[in-house]
Design an enzyme around this catalytic site. Structure first.
Site, PDB file in Angstrom:
ATOM      1  N   GLU A 106       1.214  -1.184  -0.005  1.00  0.00           N
ATOM      2  CA  GLU A 106      -0.071  -0.217   0.264  1.00  0.00           C
ATOM      3  C   GLU A 106       0.433   1.278  -0.195  1.00  0.00           C
ATOM      4  O   GLU A 106       0.665   2.401  -0.506  1.00  0.00           O
ATOM      5  CB  GLU A 106      -0.777  -0.022   1.386  1.00  0.00           C
ATOM      6  N   GLU A 126      -4.016  -9.377   3.964  1.00  0.00           N
ATOM      7  CA  GLU A 126      -4.525  -9.536   4.805  1.00  0.00           C
ATOM      8  C   GLU A 126      -4.965  -9.871   5.681  1.00  0.00           C
ATOM      9  O   GLU A 126      -5.745 -10.174   6.374  1.00  0.00           O
ATOM     10  CB  GLU A 126      -5.040  -7.831   5.038  1.00  0.00           C
TER      11      GLU A 126
HETATM   12  C1  3H9 Z   1      -1.715  -4.753   7.568  1.00  0.00           C
HETATM   13  O1  3H9 Z   1      -0.552  -4.127   6.335  1.00  0.00           O
HETATM   14  C2  3H9 Z   1      -1.783  -4.132   7.481  1.00  0.00           C
HETATM   15  C3  3H9 Z   1      -2.123  -3.058   6.568  1.00  0.00           C
HETATM   16  O2  3H9 Z   1      -2.920  -3.071   5.509  1.00  0.00           O
HETATM   17  C4  3H9 Z   1      -3.288  -1.012   6.957  1.00  0.00           C
HETATM   18  C5  3H9 Z   1      -2.765  -0.568   8.077  1.00  0.00           C
HETATM   19  C6  3H9 Z   1      -3.138   0.562   8.824  1.00  0.00           C
HETATM   20  N1  3H9 Z   1       4.869  -6.853  11.562  1.00  0.00           N
HETATM   21  O3  3H9 Z   1       8.068 -14.895   8.994  1.00  0.00           O
HETATM   22  P1  3H9 Z   1       9.589 -14.702   9.108  1.00  0.00           P
HETATM   23  C7  3H9 Z   1       8.354 -10.850  12.330  1.00  0.00           C
HETATM   24  S1  3H9 Z   1      -1.414  -6.534   8.111  1.00  0.00           S
HETATM   25  C8  3H9 Z   1       5.301  -7.573  12.966  1.00  0.00           C
HETATM   26  O4  3H9 Z   1      10.447 -15.449  10.537  1.00  0.00           O
HETATM   27  P2  3H9 Z   1      10.207 -14.984   6.287  1.00  0.00           P
HETATM   28  C9  3H9 Z   1       8.018 -12.505  12.480  1.00  0.00           C
HETATM   29  O5  3H9 Z   1       7.181 -12.544  13.891  1.00  0.00           O
HETATM   30  C10 3H9 Z   1       0.372  -7.363   7.683  1.00  0.00           C
HETATM   31  N2  3H9 Z   1       5.992  -9.223  12.785  1.00  0.00           N
HETATM   32  O6  3H9 Z   1      10.700 -14.126   8.105  1.00  0.00           O
HETATM   33  C11 3H9 Z   1       9.610 -12.725  12.869  1.00  0.00           C
HETATM   34  O7  3H9 Z   1       9.701 -12.514  14.071  1.00  0.00           O
HETATM   35  P3  3H9 Z   1      10.657 -13.618  14.449  1.00  0.00           P
HETATM   36  C12 3H9 Z   1       0.401  -7.748   6.939  1.00  0.00           C
HETATM   37  C13 3H9 Z   1       6.880  -9.129  11.524  1.00  0.00           C
HETATM   38  O8  3H9 Z   1      11.201 -14.447   5.575  1.00  0.00           O
HETATM   39  C14 3H9 Z   1      10.448 -12.392  12.040  1.00  0.00           C
HETATM   40  O9  3H9 Z   1       9.814 -11.144  11.174  1.00  0.00           O
HETATM   41  N3  3H9 Z   1       1.498  -8.299   6.147  1.00  0.00           N
HETATM   42  C15 3H9 Z   1       6.447  -9.146  10.181  1.00  0.00           C
HETATM   43  O10 3H9 Z   1       9.752 -16.341   6.267  1.00  0.00           O
HETATM   44  C16 3H9 Z   1      10.813 -12.656  11.111  1.00  0.00           C
HETATM   45  O11 3H9 Z   1       9.832 -13.319  10.315  1.00  0.00           O
HETATM   46  C17 3H9 Z   1       1.451 -10.147   6.475  1.00  0.00           C
HETATM   47  O12 3H9 Z   1       0.733 -10.479   6.887  1.00  0.00           O
HETATM   48  C18 3H9 Z   1       5.022  -8.186  10.583  1.00  0.00           C
HETATM   49  N4  3H9 Z   1       4.088  -8.054   9.892  1.00  0.00           N
HETATM   50  O13 3H9 Z   1       9.019 -14.609   6.074  1.00  0.00           O
HETATM   51  C19 3H9 Z   1       3.430  -9.953   6.606  1.00  0.00           C
HETATM   52  N5  3H9 Z   1       5.763 -10.005   9.577  1.00  0.00           N
HETATM   53  O14 3H9 Z   1      11.709 -13.848  13.770  1.00  0.00           O
HETATM   54  C20 3H9 Z   1       3.308 -10.725   7.376  1.00  0.00           C
HETATM   55  C21 3H9 Z   1       7.475 -10.684   9.843  1.00  0.00           C
HETATM   56  O15 3H9 Z   1      10.464 -13.276  16.484  1.00  0.00           O
HETATM   57  N6  3H9 Z   1       4.812 -11.913   7.436  1.00  0.00           N
HETATM   58  N7  3H9 Z   1       7.387  -9.834  11.418  1.00  0.00           N
HETATM   59  O16 3H9 Z   1       9.655 -14.470  15.069  1.00  0.00           O
HETATM   60  C22 3H9 Z   1       4.972 -12.648   6.986  1.00  0.00           C
HETATM   61  O17 3H9 Z   1       4.065 -13.132   6.064  1.00  0.00           O
HETATM   62  C23 3H9 Z   1       6.256 -13.067   7.165  1.00  0.00           C
HETATM   63  O18 3H9 Z   1       6.939 -12.830   7.906  1.00  0.00           O
HETATM   64  C24 3H9 Z   1       7.406 -12.533   5.454  1.00  0.00           C
HETATM   65  C25 3H9 Z   1       8.704 -12.660   6.089  1.00  0.00           C
HETATM   66  C26 3H9 Z   1       7.589 -13.739   3.560  1.00  0.00           C
HETATM   67  C27 3H9 Z   1       7.129 -10.840   5.127  1.00  0.00           C
END
Ligand code: 3H9
Length: 702
Positions: A106, A126
């Site tokens: 976004e 999301e």
């Molecule tokens: C959103 O964006 C709402 C908006 O539309 C509106 C806003 C107003 N936040 O998965 P990994 C941490 S909703 C905080 O092991 P990978 C994760 O917990 C969001 N922390 O690595 C982990 O911590 P730890 C929409 C986050 O390389 C570390 O980062 N976005 C977030 O296998 C490493 O993560 C999503 O839904 C976050 N957003 O995969 C994306 N993301 O090391 C969610 C990750 O302490 N994330 N962490 O355990 C993912 O899909 C995967 O984490 C990603 C990396 C592909 C990014």
């Protein structure tokens, strides 16, 4: 403030680099940095354009979901930062170096142009967290790609790689080589061509073309009802995109989005799904086996037994590109097992899930043998024969003689004592449980069972191997039934009692289906086969009066050759090989007759009581499993139940769901049922009583 945005100037271009390791979520420091950087660039007359990129492997992973539900953070909101960007008179180019998810994409949609590295995934996931793109994504994406494609993209939540995103129209250019240099070169070109800005909010052509076309939204609703039954967010997403198309005013659409986003944020499904996101990552963390524990190399695997489980496990290795030898007792059994594996692959190819080349490649990685001597080069050997301690001990004794030093010797037992199995070897430190769930090539859960003497590097290797095999591995202590089956025992026993006291198997299954489980306990019995327990009891010559009362109905069904799905008749009738069973009045007669024989008076049992009586003993047992240290954390149990037993994702798993019901309410019901029905299932776990006394939840234990 968490995270930062670096600002530097290169040849009249401001380069802003988001830095919030490891994946650059939009934490407070990043939002502030975006706001500050853009205002700085706008105020500097020497700057012609802005390039925005991310440090490390991600562009921006989205909003910082760890901030959700926490106290408000300082500094500008994401909306304020995005308004500043969208209001910029100087072109902003997103140089998408890696993952651009959710709020991250976004942000990019608020830039004037988007260029991306070929390996960068972009997506709006999301919906998987019970949310919707709440930073303008539902309003900007339809303006960029049209409502139909936008809905498909947002409702699936699946990412597109940069080239696919370009084809969709989300990304303007895919750039090979250094993405920052490429982004700067792209920015210079824009400047050279007159610094035209391009604000998606002003693009009306695509949404105008979709206006009045209700079919797009009817189709989206049908798809959501089919694929996301019971989910709250999809309807909210559809309403937002409808607003983008029909209101004809960007700001009015943004108001609808804000309202729908707020509804999702306060919905229990959102909390549960974000709990699951963090839980999936938490289960990999084992306090006394740190991340840097060395792992053993696994280049060659072996599986003992090529039945349903063994064959499925072998497929996992082949799918992960690891050569695997499968051992059977004789060549007929081996041929049969390999034949089943080939058929399973062929079905996948037929359904378009695999190419025939990939099938050949996988089959090429699987070798059969009947000779233990052929297992000498395996780095990991998984025994997957039937549940009998003596048989397993014999196998491990033999393996001790043939396996190379350092090979991991694993048992796929679903309930037996790993330490006893390990005793059969002179290397108990190398022995571990690796409990796969059926069908092993499909189910995501792997329970890794730690014996008393299991070495830490063996645990680290087994957990890592789970990831390689695309499973989610959860560590369990060594106790009968481990985490999942031990808790399940309480649930199935209750279901067995409830039908003798007045409910029908069909009522129980329908309540459990209504809760969101794909199968109720009696549908599950039919799938597994009612005859397994019946035959075991016959073999052990259990006297009829000693058969547990909860097994009496199933045994009577077996006497009538009703073994379950396998022969088309069990608790249900499966006509013409169908896997969907139809209720049968004869079964109700058998159930009623059994109640009468046992002198149990049948009374009406409400659906609410059925639900509580099935799940509360399971949760109570979960508390005992935690107390005994069998599961490390409540979230480990939640992951086990979601990935191994079909517990509905939107509940966040049994322990999270229990917190949401209120542990005090659950304890009060457990005591009440205990007074009415008695039995060990209703003895409250001391941990549950302690938490209630202290006004705490299971989540306070994490
Ligand atoms: C959103 O964006 C709402 C908006 O539309 C509106 C806003 C107003 N936040 O998965 P990994 C941490 S909703 C905080 O092991 P990978 C994760 O917990 C969001 N922390 O690595 C982990 O911590 P730890 C929409 C986050 O390389 C570390 O980062 N976005 C977030 O296998 C490493 O993560 C999503 O839904 C976050 N957003 O995969 C994306 N993301 O090391 C969610 C990750 O302490 N994330 N962490 O355990 C993912 O899909 C995967 O984490 C990603 C990396 C592909 C990014």
């Amino acid at each position: 403030m968490k995270g930062t945005v670096h600002y530097e100037v290169r040849d009249n271009i401001a380069l802003m680099t988001i830095d919030n390791p490891p994946v650059n979520p939009l934490s407070s420091g990043v939002r502030a940095g975006l706001h500050e950087g853009v205002s700085k660039a706008l105020a500097d007359s020497a700057i012609d354009a802005i390039v925005l990129t991310g440090a490390g492997r991600a562009f921006i992973a989205g909003a910082d979901i760890s901030e959700f539900g926490a106290a408000a953070t300082a500094g500008p909101s994401l909306g304020e930062a995005l308004d500043m960007m969208e209001g910029s008179s100087k072109p902003i180019i997103a140089a998408i170096n890696g993952t651009a998810f959710g709020g991250g994409l976004e942000v990019a949609l608020c830039c004037d142009y988007r260029v991306a590295a070929p390996s960068a995934p972009v997506g709006l996931p999301e919906v998987k967290l019970g949310l919707l793109p709440g930073a303008g994504g539902t309003q900007r994406l339809p303006r960029l790609v049209g409502a139909e494609k936008a809905l498909q993209f947002i409702l699936s939540g699946d990412p597109a790689m940069a080239p696919q995103a370009k084809a969709l129209g989300i990304v303007d250019e895919v750039i090979d080589g250094d993405i920052v240099e490429g982004g700067i070169a792209y920015a210079k070109e824009i400047v050279a061509n007159g610094s035209t800005t391009r604000k998606i909010r002003n693009e009306e052509a695509k949404v105008e073309a979709d206006r009045g076309n209700g079919q797009i939204f009817d189709d989206a609703r049908k798809m959501a009802a089919k694929r996301m039954r019971g989910r709250f967010a999809p309807e909210m997403i559809i309403q937002c995109v409808e607003a983008a198309v029909n209101l004809g005013d960007f700001d009015a659409g943004m108001k609808v989005e804000a309202d729908c986003f707020r509804q999702c944020m306060t919905h229990p499904q959102r909390e549960a799904l974000i709990h699951m996101f963090f839980a999936e990552r938490e289960v990999a963390k084992i306090p006394d086996v740190p991340k840097d524990t060395p792992k053993r190399d696994v280049k060659q695997a072996a599986v003992i037994g090529c039945g349903t489980m063994g064959g499925g496990i072998a497929m996992n290795f082949a799918n992960a590109g690891i050569p695997v030898t499968v051992l059977e007792m004789n060549s007929e059994a081996l041929e049969r097992g390999l034949g089943v594996i080939k058929r399973n692959y062929d079905i996948q190819a037929k359904r378009g899930r695999m190419s025939t080349d990939a099938v050949d490649k996988c089959m090429g990685l699987i070798t059969g043998t009947t000779n233990y001597g052929d297992l000498g080069n395996a780095d990991v050997i998984i025994e997957a024969v039937y549940e009998n301690m003596e048989v397993k001990q014999d196998i491990f004794r033999t393996l001790d003689g043939v396996a190379k030093p350092g090979a991991i010797l694993a048992s796929n037992t679903s309930a037996l004592d790993i330490d006893k199995i390990a005793e059969a070897t002179k290397r108990p430190g190398d022995v571990i449980g690796m409990h796969f769930f059926s069908p092993a090539n499909i189910m995501r859960l792997l329970e890794v069972v730690r014996g008393e003497k299991t070495e830490k590097d063996v645990i680290a290797t087994a957990m890592g191997l789970g990831k390689k095999l695309r499973k989610i591995a959860v560590l369990s202590g060594n106790a009968p039934g481990f985490i999942g089956n031990r808790m399940l025992g309480q649930y199935t026993r209750q279901a067995g009692e409830i039908i003798l006291q007045g409910a029908t198997p069909y009522q129980v299954d329908s309540v459990i289906n209504g809760f969101g489980m794909p199968m109720g306990p009696f549908q599950m019995n039919d799938l597994v086969g009612l005859d397994l327990g019946w035959r075991a009891r016959k073999l052990a010559k259990v006297a009829p009066e000693d058969v547990p009362i909860t097994a009496r109905v199933a045994d009577k069904l077996c006497e009538l050759e009703r073994f379950g799905q396998k022969n088309g008749r069990g608790f249900y009738i499966y006509a013409d090989g169908s896997r969907v069973g139809q209720p049968d009045p004869e079964v109700i007669e058998i159930v009623e007759a059994t109640s009468a024989e046992l002198g149990i008076e049948r009374t009406e049992i409400s659906d609410e009581e059925v639900l509580k009586r099935c799940f509360y003993p399971l949760i109570n047992e979960g508390a005992k499993v935690l107390e005994e240290g069998i599961a490390l954390r409540p979230c480990d149990i939640d992951i086990v139940y979601l990935n191994g037993y079909g517990f509905p994702e939107v509940t966040g798993g049994p322990m999270f769901w229990a917190d949401q019901q209120g542990l005090d309410n659950i304890l009060a019901d457990i005591k009440r049922f205990g007074e009415t029905y008695g039995g060990s299932a209703w003895e409250p776990a001391p941990l549950l009583e302690k938490l209630v006394a202290e006004g705490k939840k299971f989540s306070d234990l994490q």
